[in-house]
Design an enzyme around this catalytic site. Sequence first.
Site, PDB file in Angstrom:
ATOM      1  N   HIS A  51      -0.598 -25.448  39.416  1.00 28.08           N
ATOM      2  CA  HIS A  51      -1.985 -25.375  39.901  1.00 28.08           C
ATOM      3  C   HIS A  51      -2.191 -24.499  41.123  1.00 28.08           C
ATOM      4  O   HIS A  51      -3.326 -24.198  41.479  1.00 28.08           O
ATOM      5  CB  HIS A  51      -2.503 -26.786  40.202  1.00 28.08           C
ATOM      6  CG  HIS A  51      -1.986 -27.379  41.479  1.00 28.08           C
ATOM      7  ND1 HIS A  51      -0.735 -27.953  41.574  1.00 28.08           N
ATOM      8  CD2 HIS A  51      -2.546 -27.474  42.708  1.00 28.08           C
ATOM      9  CE1 HIS A  51      -0.556 -28.388  42.814  1.00 28.08           C
ATOM     10  NE2 HIS A  51      -1.627 -28.120  43.516  1.00 28.08           N
ATOM     11  N   GLY A  73      -0.856 -21.383  41.424  1.00 27.45           N
ATOM     12  CA  GLY A  73      -0.714 -19.978  41.071  1.00 27.45           C
ATOM     13  C   GLY A  73      -2.036 -19.331  40.719  1.00 27.45           C
ATOM     14  O   GLY A  73      -3.117 -19.933  40.819  1.00 27.45           O
ATOM     15  N   SER A 102       1.895 -15.007  27.000  1.00 23.59           N
ATOM     16  CA  SER A 102       1.627 -13.726  27.650  1.00 23.59           C
ATOM     17  C   SER A 102       1.572 -12.653  26.573  1.00 23.59           C
ATOM     18  O   SER A 102       2.241 -12.759  25.541  1.00 23.59           O
ATOM     19  CB  SER A 102       2.742 -13.395  28.645  1.00 23.59           C
ATOM     20  OG  SER A 102       2.707 -12.047  29.028  1.00 23.59           O
ATOM     21  N   SER A 103       0.785 -11.622  26.820  1.00 17.56           N
ATOM     22  CA  SER A 103       0.688 -10.546  25.829  1.00 17.56           C
ATOM     23  C   SER A 103       1.987  -9.773  25.687  1.00 17.56           C
ATOM     24  O   SER A 103       2.171  -9.027  24.724  1.00 17.56           O
ATOM     25  CB  SER A 103      -0.449  -9.590  26.199  1.00 17.56           C
ATOM     26  OG  SER A 103      -0.238  -9.019  27.476  1.00 17.56           O
ATOM     27  N   CYS A 104       2.941  -9.973  26.619  1.00 14.85           N
ATOM     28  CA  CYS A 104       4.217  -9.265  26.515  1.00 14.85           C
ATOM     29  C   CYS A 104       5.106  -9.831  25.412  1.00 14.85           C
ATOM     30  O   CYS A 104       6.181  -9.297  25.136  1.00 14.85           O
ATOM     31  CB  CYS A 104       4.957  -9.266  27.844  1.00 14.85           C
ATOM     32  SG  CYS A 104       5.683 -10.857  28.269  1.00 14.85           S
ATOM     33  N   LYS A 121       8.748 -17.089  26.429  1.00 15.80           N
ATOM     34  CA  LYS A 121       7.387 -17.430  26.022  1.00 15.80           C
ATOM     35  C   LYS A 121       7.281 -17.599  24.495  1.00 15.80           C
ATOM     36  O   LYS A 121       6.555 -18.457  24.005  1.00 15.80           O
ATOM     37  CB  LYS A 121       6.417 -16.369  26.522  1.00 15.80           C
ATOM     38  CG  LYS A 121       6.164 -16.417  28.025  1.00 15.80           C
ATOM     39  CD  LYS A 121       5.514 -17.737  28.415  1.00 15.80           C
ATOM     40  CE  LYS A 121       5.151 -17.811  29.872  1.00 15.80           C
ATOM     41  NZ  LYS A 121       4.491 -19.093  30.222  1.00 15.80           N
ATOM     42  N   HIS A 139       2.515  -7.693  39.841  1.00 14.81           N
ATOM     43  CA  HIS A 139       2.088  -6.933  38.677  1.00 14.81           C
ATOM     44  C   HIS A 139       1.303  -5.695  39.100  1.00 14.81           C
ATOM     45  O   HIS A 139       0.992  -5.503  40.274  1.00 14.81           O
ATOM     46  CB  HIS A 139       1.221  -7.812  37.761  1.00 14.81           C
ATOM     47  CG  HIS A 139       1.998  -8.854  37.030  1.00 14.81           C
ATOM     48  ND1 HIS A 139       2.013 -10.178  37.415  1.00 14.81           N
ATOM     49  CD2 HIS A 139       2.798  -8.770  35.940  1.00 14.81           C
ATOM     50  CE1 HIS A 139       2.778 -10.867  36.586  1.00 14.81           C
ATOM     51  NE2 HIS A 139       3.267 -10.039  35.685  1.00 14.81           N
ATOM     52  N   ASP A 147       7.317   3.254  32.847  1.00 10.54           N
ATOM     53  CA  ASP A 147       5.936   3.045  32.418  1.00 10.54           C
ATOM     54  C   ASP A 147       5.749   1.713  31.701  1.00 10.54           C
ATOM     55  O   ASP A 147       4.659   1.157  31.685  1.00 10.54           O
ATOM     56  CB  ASP A 147       5.512   4.156  31.444  1.00 10.54           C
ATOM     57  CG  ASP A 147       4.803   5.307  32.152  1.00 10.54           C
ATOM     58  OD1 ASP A 147       4.337   5.108  33.283  1.00 10.54           O
ATOM     59  OD2 ASP A 147       4.723   6.389  31.548  1.00 10.54           O
TER      60      ASP A 147
END
Length: 312
Positions: free
Chosen positions: A16, A18, A112-114, A145, A184, A274
Amino acid sequence: MTSPLDRRTRVHIAGHRGLVGSALVRHFAHEGFTNLLLRTSTELDLRNREAVRAWYAAERPEAVVIAAARVGGIAANAARPVDFLSDNLRIQLNVLDAAHEHGSRRVLFLGSSCIYPKHAPQPIAESALLSGPLEPSNDAYAIAKIAGIKHVQALRRQYGLPYIAAMPANLYGPNDNIDPNTSHVLPAMLRRTHEAHVQGAEELTHWGTGRPRREFLHADDLARACLFLLEHYDGDQPINVGTGLDVPLSELAAVVAEVVGYRGRIGWDATKPDGTPRKVLDTRRIKELGWEARISLWDGVAETYKWLTTRL
């Protein structure tokens, strides 16, 4: 099982303090929830299996949002893959098992999208999961994840539990990590640009080439999506949460510079990685349910910068 949550529901928001967790606390409180169960990592180390089981046995949360995780930017992921793999596996394993063991009725696991392959077709649909190789610089985090998603699916399959998983786009907002070595891309850009502006530097240099394209979602939008999904989604497949819009990092750098007021030159260090060339999520499924992001990139960056200046 989809229905409104009683505002007296005992809700454990794991993580909570973060970026995501603090946004969840703000939103759930705004929506009238009166029994938010919050513990710092000092009070409850989610990596400690017996401590988590004992706490869940005592508190009996009825709903859980797993926003706790070890997170970091491309440099941190590349430098400490063991930490990102081990800590995240333990956190999610302990919380998911304890939630099941002690009767939590609804659980939302945040991925996560990763998790998606490095060269997945764009925009990335949920069906792309496990269809190709991951981005090597953060594969340890991604594997953890993915294991969490599979754990949720296994709980659904074996016990019929209405637990779900959501995959947010690149997140930003107040309470983000602004450490220059582990943050990030967006908070790193904001801090670097702010410091260049304050110092009167004629030029600043960002990592990479500026060509990769990224989608950015404000943490407050994600918090809205989390409650929405708990009340409106009960599916086996993870569901993407994002804006559906992406920008090249060179354009993001220009937006950041304008928000900060920096007028110097912006350079790029192509010796730095990148990462994935492009990453934008296919958000059709959540939009069909009736949810869309509200916060524009400009407004979100401006708000985040205002917060950042109070921390430097």
